[in-house]
Scaffold this motif. Structure first.
Motif, mmCIF file in Angstrom:
data_model
loop_
_atom_site.group_PDB
_atom_site.id
_atom_site.type_symbol
_atom_site.label_atom_id
_atom_site.label_comp_id
_atom_site.label_asym_id
_atom_site.label_seq_id
_atom_site.Cartn_x
_atom_site.Cartn_y
_atom_site.Cartn_z
ATOM 1 N N ALA A 1 0.824 -1.210 0.000
ATOM 2 C CA ALA A 1 0.000 0.000 0.000
ATOM 3 C C ALA A 1 0.857 1.258 0.000
ATOM 4 N N ALA A 2 1.977 1.218 0.730
ATOM 5 C CA ALA A 2 2.855 2.393 0.795
ATOM 6 C C ALA A 2 3.476 2.708 -0.559
ATOM 7 N N LEU A 3 3.626 1.693 -1.413
ATOM 8 C CA LEU A 3 4.212 1.898 -2.740
ATOM 9 C C LEU A 3 3.186 2.334 -3.778
ATOM 10 N N THR A 4 1.913 2.203 -3.462
ATOM 11 C CA THR A 4 0.863 2.518 -4.437
ATOM 12 C C THR A 4 -0.177 3.446 -3.817
ATOM 13 N N PRO A 5 0.235 4.578 -3.291
ATOM 14 C CA PRO A 5 -0.725 5.470 -2.629
ATOM 15 C C PRO A 5 -1.727 6.048 -3.620
ATOM 16 N N GLY A 6 -2.929 6.256 -3.134
ATOM 17 C CA GLY A 6 -3.951 6.875 -3.960
ATOM 18 C C GLY A 6 -4.669 5.933 -4.904
ATOM 19 N N ARG A 7 -4.231 4.686 -4.991
ATOM 20 C CA ARG A 7 -4.902 3.734 -5.869
ATOM 21 C C ARG A 7 -6.157 3.208 -5.179
ATOM 22 N N ARG A 8 -7.116 2.770 -5.984
ATOM 23 C CA ARG A 8 -8.329 2.142 -5.473
ATOM 24 C C ARG A 8 -8.323 0.672 -5.875
ATOM 25 N N LEU A 9 -8.799 -0.173 -4.996
ATOM 26 C CA LEU A 9 -8.844 -1.600 -5.286
ATOM 27 C C LEU A 9 -10.116 -1.943 -6.044
ATOM 28 N N SER A 10 -9.950 -2.614 -7.188
ATOM 29 C CA SER A 10 -11.112 -3.070 -7.955
ATOM 30 C C SER A 10 -11.475 -4.502 -7.615
ATOM 31 N N SER A 11 -10.491 -5.280 -7.094
ATOM 32 C CA SER A 11 -10.761 -6.672 -6.745
ATOM 33 C C SER A 11 -9.747 -7.161 -5.730
#
Length: 384
Positions: free
Chosen positions: A47-57
């Motif tokens: 999560a720390a490497l991909t901030p701001g992303r939303r989970l689709s699955s």
């Protein structure tokens, strides 16, 4: 930002099974508190490497993930929602072996947040299940399917066909029965003889004769016809679904979207990097304690490697791929992605279709997909 998918690998099995090459999976006395802390730490690293992303699955897979304590599932989902946020219609799938022990847990898992279940039925009769080396019988599998359909709106299961000696009439009867259960998705795989397996040994000894290619192709065509007529057309070489019931998680893989993988043995593709977690549970736990994550290997993928993987995955789909879009995405010349001369040759044979914007493997070409991929995708692309 584009959405992200999350894969969570749970390495423990209900019992030793023929598909599990981790003897260490089969054990008692699992320290759930330790596993909870470790999985949460592995998740936080991604999560720390991909901030701001939303989970689709989110996909819970691995050994027997339906044996995960529902409280652990709930903790992981809560952490994922806090670290990334969820798409409004997020798909949260859990793989399950069709045993009565696991089926009894479905209500609690649904309450924990699972909204889709994938059952490994593999066959609908006891003789075939014994041949495939499965631990459940047909009655147990169908009972699990019934429980799953009562607790989850979205249920899928898999079957294996093109078995030695299987006739079109036999497969048509089994597939018709499967379609009658009314699930919105089916995964239908042809039996393959993998090197180093029990089946490979039996073939070498002459005690098992695989179905020949022509007969298997006939069953493939029959499968496509029957599922389409039932309203579950193929959207990938082995997967069939009603409109809106396609596996969103697997579509992320096939469309070469980003996905994070946590837990022992999990693979990931995110931010142009390939990640592999430590495979052995003890090694993974030690790595998380030492490093804050379970990664054994992480490397930058070249544009050519990424393009090659995108092609190999995308051509499995009935929608095919958009060569121009991939060329832009990976900053590569379009003519390096696909061998144009071979594409014209196989288009003339009716095995692929080329439109102004897409390259698609036709239904006639799908049974030959592996060979076509080897012909269409230049080997030199990987080094680009």
């Amino acid at each position: 930002m584009t959405p992200l998918a999350l894969y969570i690998h749970w390495p423990f099995c209900l019992a030793k099974c023929p598909y599990c090459d981790f003897n260490s999976h089969v054990r008692s006395g699992i320290d759930i508190d330790l596993w909870t802390r470790s999985l949460l730490a592995d998740l936080a690293h991604e999560a720390a490497l991909t901030p701001g992303r939303r989970l689709s699955s989110i996909f819970f897979g691995g050994g027997t993930p339906s044996l995960m304590p529902p409280a652990l599932v709930e903790r992981l989902l809560a952490a994922a929602a806090q670290d990334w946020a969820f798409e409004p219609d997020i798909e949260i799938t859990l793989e399950a072996n069709p045993s009565s022990v696991e089926a009894a847990r479905f209500a609690a898992l649904a309450s924990a947040g699972i909204n889709r279940v994938s059952l490994g039925l593999q066959a609908l009769d006891d003789q075939t299940l014994r041949f495939l080396g499965r631990l459940h019988d047909a009655a147990e599998g169908l009972a699990a399917l019934d429980v799953a359909q009562r607790h989850f709106n979205r249920v899928t299961f898999d079957l294996i066909y093109a078995r030695p000696g299987q006739t079109p009439d036999q497969w048509a009867a089994e597939l018709a029965r499967a379609l009658a259960f009314g699930t919105g998705h089916l995964s239908l795989y042809q039996l393959t003889i993998e090197p180093g397996t029990r089946f490979a040994t039996l073939v070498r000894e002459g005690s098992l004769v695989p179905l020949d290619d022509d007969a298997a192709a006939d069953l493939f065509a029959l499968t496509r016809d029957m599922t389409a007529q039932a309203g579950l057309p193929a959207y990938e070489i082995s997967n069939h679904a009603r409109t809106g019931e396609q596996s969103r998680h697997n579509l992320t893989y096939w469309r070469y979207g980003d996905y994070a993988g946590i837990g022992p043995g999990a693979h990931g593709r995110r931010l142009g990097r390939a990640t592999v977690r430590h495979r052995k549970p003890e090694n993974w736990l030690n790595a998380v304690a030492r490093d804050g994550h379970g990664i054994a290997e992480e490397r930058v993928l070249t544009p050519g490697e990424q393009a090659s993987e995108a092609l190999l995955m995308g051509l499995r789909l009935n929608e095919g791929i958009d060569p121009d879009a991939l060329a832009v995405r990976f900053a590569l010349p379009r003519d390096t992605l696909i061998d144009a001369a071979k594409a014209r040759f196989y288009a003339d044979l009716g095995l692929i279709e080329q439109t102004p914007t897409r390259l698609i493997v036709t239904p006639q070409g799908m049974p030959l997909l592996d060979a076509l991929l080897g012909e269409l995708v230049p080997a030199a692309l990987v080094s680009a």
